[in-house]
Design a protein around this motif. Structure first.
Motif, PDB file in Angstrom:
ATOM      1  N   CYS A  88       9.512   2.553  13.615  1.00  0.00           N
ATOM      2  CA  CYS A  88       9.443   2.915  12.199  1.00  0.00           C
ATOM      3  C   CYS A  88       9.615   4.431  12.101  1.00  0.00           C
ATOM      4  O   CYS A  88       8.794   5.175  12.645  1.00  0.00           O
ATOM      5  CB  CYS A  88       8.076   2.502  11.637  1.00  0.00           C
ATOM      6  N   PRO A  89      10.661   4.904  11.435  1.00  0.00           N
ATOM      7  CA  PRO A  89      10.894   6.357  11.386  1.00  0.00           C
ATOM      8  C   PRO A  89       9.712   7.129  10.789  1.00  0.00           C
ATOM      9  O   PRO A  89       9.466   8.277  11.176  1.00  0.00           O
ATOM     10  CB  PRO A  89      12.133   6.494  10.493  1.00  0.00           C
ATOM     11  N   THR A  90       8.988   6.504   9.880  1.00  0.00           N
ATOM     12  CA  THR A  90       7.856   7.201   9.246  1.00  0.00           C
ATOM     13  C   THR A  90       6.722   7.411  10.251  1.00  0.00           C
ATOM     14  O   THR A  90       6.194   8.524  10.386  1.00  0.00           O
ATOM     15  CB  THR A  90       7.345   6.370   8.045  1.00  0.00           C
ATOM     16  N   HIS A  91       6.348   6.377  10.965  1.00  0.00           N
ATOM     17  CA  HIS A  91       5.242   6.496  11.926  1.00  0.00           C
ATOM     18  C   HIS A  91       5.677   7.235  13.199  1.00  0.00           C
ATOM     19  O   HIS A  91       4.881   7.956  13.802  1.00  0.00           O
ATOM     20  CB  HIS A  91       4.687   5.111  12.273  1.00  0.00           C
ATOM     21  N   GLU A  92       6.924   7.048  13.588  1.00  0.00           N
ATOM     22  CA  GLU A  92       7.444   7.713  14.791  1.00  0.00           C
ATOM     23  C   GLU A  92       7.378   9.241  14.637  1.00  0.00           C
ATOM     24  O   GLU A  92       7.283   9.973  15.609  1.00  0.00           O
ATOM     25  CB  GLU A  92       8.904   7.257  15.013  1.00  0.00           C
TER      26      GLU A  92
ATOM     27  N   PRO B 283      -0.882   1.392  14.641  1.00  0.00           N
ATOM     28  CA  PRO B 283      -0.296   1.228  15.988  1.00  0.00           C
ATOM     29  C   PRO B 283       1.216   1.427  16.057  1.00  0.00           C
ATOM     30  O   PRO B 283       1.783   1.453  17.149  1.00  0.00           O
ATOM     31  CB  PRO B 283      -0.689  -0.201  16.386  1.00  0.00           C
ATOM     32  N   GLU B 284       1.883   1.591  14.913  1.00  0.00           N
ATOM     33  CA  GLU B 284       3.310   1.951  14.941  1.00  0.00           C
ATOM     34  C   GLU B 284       3.488   3.427  15.325  1.00  0.00           C
ATOM     35  O   GLU B 284       4.611   3.901  15.471  1.00  0.00           O
ATOM     36  CB  GLU B 284       3.959   1.708  13.570  1.00  0.00           C
ATOM     37  N   SER B 285       2.372   4.171  15.447  1.00  0.00           N
ATOM     38  CA  SER B 285       2.447   5.593  15.822  1.00  0.00           C
ATOM     39  C   SER B 285       2.724   5.715  17.323  1.00  0.00           C
ATOM     40  O   SER B 285       2.382   4.817  18.102  1.00  0.00           O
ATOM     41  CB  SER B 285       1.117   6.287  15.517  1.00  0.00           C
TER      42      SER B 285
ATOM     43  N   TYR C 171       0.803  -1.235   0.000  1.00  0.00           N
ATOM     44  CA  TYR C 171       0.000   0.000   0.000  1.00  0.00           C
ATOM     45  C   TYR C 171       0.834   1.282   0.000  1.00  0.00           C
ATOM     46  O   TYR C 171       0.332   2.346  -0.322  1.00  0.00           O
ATOM     47  CB  TYR C 171      -0.853   0.057   1.264  1.00  0.00           C
ATOM     48  N   TYR C 172       2.099   1.200   0.426  1.00  0.00           N
ATOM     49  CA  TYR C 172       2.897   2.428   0.529  1.00  0.00           C
ATOM     50  C   TYR C 172       3.720   2.702  -0.734  1.00  0.00           C
ATOM     51  O   TYR C 172       4.474   3.675  -0.791  1.00  0.00           O
ATOM     52  CB  TYR C 172       3.872   2.337   1.720  1.00  0.00           C
ATOM     53  N   GLU C 173       3.594   1.836  -1.725  1.00  0.00           N
ATOM     54  CA  GLU C 173       4.357   2.034  -2.971  1.00  0.00           C
ATOM     55  C   GLU C 173       3.804   3.235  -3.763  1.00  0.00           C
ATOM     56  O   GLU C 173       2.663   3.680  -3.535  1.00  0.00           O
ATOM     57  CB  GLU C 173       4.275   0.768  -3.831  1.00  0.00           C
TER      58      GLU C 173
HETATM   59  S1  SF4 Z   1       7.989  -0.249   8.808  1.00  0.00           S
HETATM   60 FE1  SF4 Z   1       8.279   1.935   8.366  1.00  0.00          FE
HETATM   61  S2  SF4 Z   1      10.389   2.088   7.657  1.00  0.00           S
HETATM   62 FE2  SF4 Z   1       9.825  -0.060   7.494  1.00  0.00          FE
HETATM   63  S3  SF4 Z   1       9.064  -0.270   5.402  1.00  0.00           S
HETATM   64 FE3  SF4 Z   1       7.274   0.132   6.693  1.00  0.00          FE
HETATM   65  S4  SF4 Z   1       6.994   2.350   6.584  1.00  0.00           S
HETATM   66 FE4  SF4 Z   1       9.075   1.933   5.833  1.00  0.00          FE
END
Ligand code: SF4
Length: 300
Positions: free
Chosen positions: A167-171, A194-196, A20-22
């Motif tokens: 996860c740097p993106t959610h953090e 929940p990674e937030s 989904y993040y592509e």
């Molecule tokens: S967990 Fe975070 S850093 Fe790892 S792939 Fe997913 S969005 Fe990217």
């Protein structure tokens, strides 16, 4: 799907998966779009000889573990996950020893060698159920401290030790950015992964996996949402909903590794058979066990 790509794919009997993040151009050209484990499970059920996984390395590894007889390709060799790389097999074994053998629960967002020394895996959708299902009282949760903390809050009768990964993106989602959005869009419902961080989770109306968030906005009677996950999710959300509005928290909700794969990389992956995921048989066998255990719990 682009006709040339379709031809190539059919000639090679390949299946194209996109997380989904592509990038939109990748999601548009995939056979299946989804969360990492679901995609690996779908691919295992196909008759394809080749799986092209547009995502990051641990995802393609999971596909290989579930389909060892198929060729699995990751179109961009250095598309990795910084969070998965925060836990190594050696460090997990060391921590397990220090803590006197708790049950090791590893999020699917781990590299194959870490899965191979884990007792059971989990996804962000089933993490609470997985930990609840464990008979033992002590659990080491690897690698995401935010997801682990969320599990801890919901499973009161176990001691959950947290790995210090994230996860740097959610953090990067901040409560002040969320509050600003709530002030600007007071009727919007808040749905976060929940990674937030905890402050963001505590301010949410819904906490769930990426597909859980998509499902939530699709089924909700509300029309406006503040979203706390990687912005690539908007492509699928918009495709599935009509006239709903979405606002992503902050302006850093991008996973650079998920944006590395472009259409030309996908073509090249098929044309040149690159980059193949190779895992040794022992790793495949031992990493499969915790995944199998998780799947059996999810279905029970
Ligand atoms: S967990 Fe975070 S850093 Fe790892 S792939 Fe997913 S969005 Fe990217």
């Amino acid at each position: 799907m682009e006709p040339e790509l379709e031809k190539l794919k059919e000639k090679l009997n390949a299946v194209i998966l996109a997380h989904y993040y592509e990038l939109d151009e990748i999601q548009e050209n995939a056979d299946f779009v989804g969360d990492s484990l679901a995609l690996a499970q779908i691919a295992a059920k196909t008759e394809a000889d080749i799986i092209v996984f547009c995502g990051v390395k641990f995802m393609a590894e999971t596909a290989k573990i579930l389909s060892p007889e198929k060729k699995v390709l990751l179109p961009v060799e250095d598309a990795g996950c910084p969070m998965a790389d925060m836990a190594t097999k050696e460090a997990v074994l060391k921590k397990k020893k220090e803590l006197m053998n708790p049950v090791v629960v590893s999020y699917v967002n781990t590299n194959a060698d870490v899965k191979s020394v884990s007792d059971i895996c989990c996804t962000s959708a089933n993490a609470i159920n997985v930990v609840q299902s464990i008979k033992e009282n002590r659990v080491l949760f690897v690698p995401d401290r935010n997801l682990g903390e969320y599990v801890k809050e919901n499973v009161k009768n176990k001691t959950v030790y947290l790995w210090d990964g994230y996860c740097p993106t959610h953090e990067a989602f901040g409560i002040s950015e969320l509050e600003e959005l709530k002030n600007s869009y007071p009727d919007a419902k808040v749905a976060v992964h929940p990674e937030s961080p905890k402050a963001v989770r505590d301010a949410a109306d819904f906490i769930g996996s990426t597909s859980g968030i998509i499902d939530y906005v699709q089924k909700s009677a509300d029309n406006e949402f503040i979203i706390g996950t990687e912005e690539g999710v908007l492509f699928d959300m918009k495709r599935r909903t009509k006239n709903k509005r979405f606002h992503i928290i902050g302006n850093r909700a991008i996973c650079i590794n998920m944006k590395k794969t472009h259409l030309n990389d996908l073509y090249d992956a098929l044309k040149y058979g690159r980059y193949e995921i190779n895992l040794n048989e022992d790793i495949i066998k031992s990493a499969y066990e915790p995944i199998k255990k998780m799947i059996s719990i999810k279905r029970s």
